[in-house]
Scaffold this active site. Structure first.
Site, mmCIF file in Angstrom:
data_model
loop_
_atom_site.group_PDB
_atom_site.id
_atom_site.type_symbol
_atom_site.label_atom_id
_atom_site.label_comp_id
_atom_site.label_asym_id
_atom_site.label_seq_id
_atom_site.Cartn_x
_atom_site.Cartn_y
_atom_site.Cartn_z
ATOM 1 N N ASN A 118 -0.490 22.460 41.436
ATOM 2 C CA ASN A 118 0.927 22.117 41.260
ATOM 3 C C ASN A 118 1.228 21.475 39.904
ATOM 4 O O ASN A 118 2.295 21.673 39.334
ATOM 5 C CB ASN A 118 1.409 21.206 42.391
ATOM 6 C CG ASN A 118 0.744 19.854 42.371
ATOM 7 O OD1 ASN A 118 -0.471 19.746 42.262
ATOM 8 N ND2 ASN A 118 1.532 18.797 42.482
ATOM 9 N N SER A 148 -5.254 18.510 49.189
ATOM 10 C CA SER A 148 -4.891 18.282 50.580
ATOM 11 C C SER A 148 -5.831 17.295 51.255
ATOM 12 O O SER A 148 -6.982 17.111 50.844
ATOM 13 C CB SER A 148 -4.926 19.613 51.348
ATOM 14 O OG SER A 148 -6.264 20.038 51.534
ATOM 15 N N GLU A 159 -6.506 11.595 45.481
ATOM 16 C CA GLU A 159 -5.041 11.538 45.515
ATOM 17 C C GLU A 159 -4.643 12.658 46.455
ATOM 18 O O GLU A 159 -4.744 13.839 46.114
ATOM 19 C CB GLU A 159 -4.466 11.709 44.104
ATOM 20 C CG GLU A 159 -3.044 11.154 43.956
ATOM 21 C CD GLU A 159 -1.988 12.127 44.409
ATOM 22 O OE1 GLU A 159 -1.456 11.923 45.534
ATOM 23 O OE2 GLU A 159 -1.706 13.080 43.681
ATOM 24 N N CYS A 185 3.487 15.795 44.313
ATOM 25 C CA CYS A 185 2.958 14.910 45.353
ATOM 26 C C CYS A 185 3.930 13.776 45.650
ATOM 27 O O CYS A 185 3.941 13.237 46.756
ATOM 28 C CB CYS A 185 1.593 14.375 44.958
ATOM 29 S SG CYS A 185 1.556 13.490 43.394
ATOM 30 N N GLU A 189 3.276 17.505 55.810
ATOM 31 C CA GLU A 189 3.584 17.771 54.409
ATOM 32 C C GLU A 189 3.864 19.260 54.235
ATOM 33 O O GLU A 189 3.029 20.110 54.554
ATOM 34 C CB GLU A 189 2.427 17.348 53.517
ATOM 35 C CG GLU A 189 2.733 17.491 52.038
ATOM 36 C CD GLU A 189 1.607 16.976 51.155
ATOM 37 O OE1 GLU A 189 1.900 16.376 50.114
ATOM 38 O OE2 GLU A 189 0.432 17.178 51.520
ATOM 39 N N GLU A 222 -5.243 5.777 39.986
ATOM 40 C CA GLU A 222 -5.233 6.514 38.736
ATOM 41 C C GLU A 222 -4.288 5.824 37.764
ATOM 42 O O GLU A 222 -3.492 4.969 38.145
ATOM 43 C CB GLU A 222 -4.803 7.968 38.962
ATOM 44 C CG GLU A 222 -5.791 8.748 39.820
ATOM 45 C CD GLU A 222 -5.455 10.218 39.929
ATOM 46 O OE1 GLU A 222 -6.356 11.039 39.751
ATOM 47 O OE2 GLU A 222 -4.287 10.542 40.210
#
Length: 485
Positions: free
Chosen positions: A152, A229, A250, A284, A385, A464
């Site tokens: 993404n 995922s 993440e 996300c 999601e 992060e």
């Protein structure tokens, strides 16, 4: 169609040992591939770790000012190549050129930021109870780190991960998403052209199912940083359970924006639409749930639907496009399945609700931007999601119910609240269970120097971005020096 090379041991490799290739498609029109990449075999992956091991031995002894020089030069190259890189981000991912250009420039920002951070102090002087003794800590690189990035954000996510770990002296084996490898290869080429020593960065292109064992089980791995995922992330964690390997994940999100009755409703509607439908909802941090106080529900949803219906659907390379395709036929079909199940469970479609196959869009992965009303906590669309242009709306009575609804998720990545009440804003920030909170703004990703990561099932203990990421990519050594007689 271009045939691209991958980077192994400082050399650009034109073909895998198998001689096989993987096609890359534009999600706006999937009839013909736009490029192909080498399909590496397990023995090629092992070679990548061989190179990384040797590269780490060199890079960890390279001074921070030289590391900073490489990063600064690579950032300049990315900016010089902005048009070429952004065009490839759009071509392989589908996002608009404006979004791709923003992603490219942000990738350069990551390199610049960690070039600066590499020059800063790397330890702390501590008091020692013993006489004539000075004690300090120092941070050191941990070794060879595996980087697995998603489709993404195919350029900014590798930059977010690689910049801090390389700046602190580690080496990397980098696995870009099979659907979107071109962007990560641009980042690798900029670093290579800027003078990164051979083996410090190695790019593994290939089908994950065919190379998973070689990729994940190499004994030289000391850390894995993964974005994707929860299913895959949890599988990796289980695989690492009996090994001393750090894991930074993440993972998923079901991000909520809360609209209180005193909010500026037109502003909230514009901002929520931007947060929900940018990159076709494939961020996300995208807003996928809206929680609105009952007394302003009707007015807010009317304004929201008007904003959504003003979006222009099209291929990312068209400057008029404001809503791009989703990334692949598989992702399109997944989003449509979520929508069908939401209708079956009683959600009301206010706008959108299906694929867009008009004209040239018949050959792409286009989903109409969708707003669902009447959503209840029992529906799958409230909890799962979707990662697409779908927004679920739920009404509540009062602030307490709004916070409870926002926290009604296994995830905890990002949330936002829209209000004119400063007290309510601070109470929301204190009470919502997520790692990123915004007030009168989009559910955030924010800037390179700000810590990023979620709570609950949205992430692991390591953040992060900013200086927080150094907890993942470095280890702390304590040194005591006695200088007395």
């Amino acid at each position: 169609m271009r045939s691209l090379e991958t980077l192994l041991g400082g050399e650009w490799v034109a073909a895998a040992s198998t001689g096989e290739w993987i096609d890359v498609h534009d999600p706006a029109d999937v009839r013909a591939p736009i490029a192909r990449i080498p399909a590496l075999a397990p023995k090629d992956v092992t070679r990548a770790y061989d190179h990384a091991e040797r590269g780490f031995a060199v890079w960890k002894r390279t001074g921070p000012f030289e590391r900073a020089r490489v990063f600064t030069a690579a950032a300049a190259l990315i900016r010089d190549r902005l048009g070429e890189i952004a065009a490839d981000v759009t071509a392989e991912n589908g996002k608009t050129l404006a979004e791709a250009r923003g992603e490219t420039l942000k990738a350069a920002d990551f390199l610049d930021y960690y070039a600066g951070l590499a020059r800063q102090g790397y330890g702390t002087l501590l008091h020692d109870a013993r006489p004539d003794t000075r004690t300090h800590t120092q941070r050191e690189p941990i070794g060879v780190i595996l980087v697995i990035s998603p489709w993404n954000d195919p350029l900014i996510t590798p930059a977010r991960k690689l910049a801090p770990l390389l700046a602190t002296g580690n080496a990397a084996v980098f696995k870009p998403a099979t659907e979107t490898p071109l962007s990560g290869l641009h980042l690798a080429r900029a670093l290579h052209d800027a003078g990164l020593p051979a083996g410090v960065l190695n790019v593994v292109t290939g089908r994950t199912a065919e190379i998973e064992e070689a990729l994940l089980d190499d004994p030289r791995i000391v850390g894995i940083t993964f974005t994707g995922s929860n299913d895959v992330g949890n599988r990796i964690r289980r695989r690492l359970a009996d090994r001393n390997v750090r894991f930074q994940g993440e993972l998923g999100g079901k991000n909520a924006s809360v609209v209180l009755r005193d909010a500026d409703l037109p502003f909230a509607a514009r901002t929520v639409a931007a947060a929900s439908f940018g990159q076709a909802g494939q961020r996300c941090t995208a807003t996928s749930r809206v929680i609105v106080e009952q007394e302003v529900r009707e007015e807010f949803t009317r304004l929201l639907v008007a904003e959504v219906e003003a979006l222009t659907i099209g291929r990312g390379s068209d400057p008029a496009t404001t809503l791009c395709p989703v990334s692949s036929p598989r992702q399109r079909d997944s989003v449509l399945a979520h929508l069908e199940r939401a209708r079956e469970q009683g959600a009301e479609v206010l706008t959108g609700g299906g694929a867009d196959t008009e004209g040239e869009r018949a050959h792409g992965c286009f989903v109409r931007p969708t707003v669902l009303d009447g959503v209840t906590p029992e529906m799958d669309i409230w909890r799962e999601e979707v990662f697409g242009p779908v927004l679920a709306v739920r009404a509540v009575d009062g602030f307490a119910q709004a916070v409870e609804a926002a926290n009604d998720s296994v995830y905890g990545l990002a949330a936002a609240v829209f209000t004119r009440d400063l007290g309510a804003a601070y109470r929301f920030a204190d009470e919502v269970e997520c790692g990123q909170v915004a007030v009168n703004a989009t559910t955030p990703g924010w800037d390179v120097h700000l810590p990023f990561g979620g709570f609950r099932d949205s992430g692991t203990g390591y953040k992060e971005q900013g200086e927080e990421v150094l907890r993942f990519s470095t280890r702390v050594k304590t040194v005591a020096v006695h200088f007395g007689a």
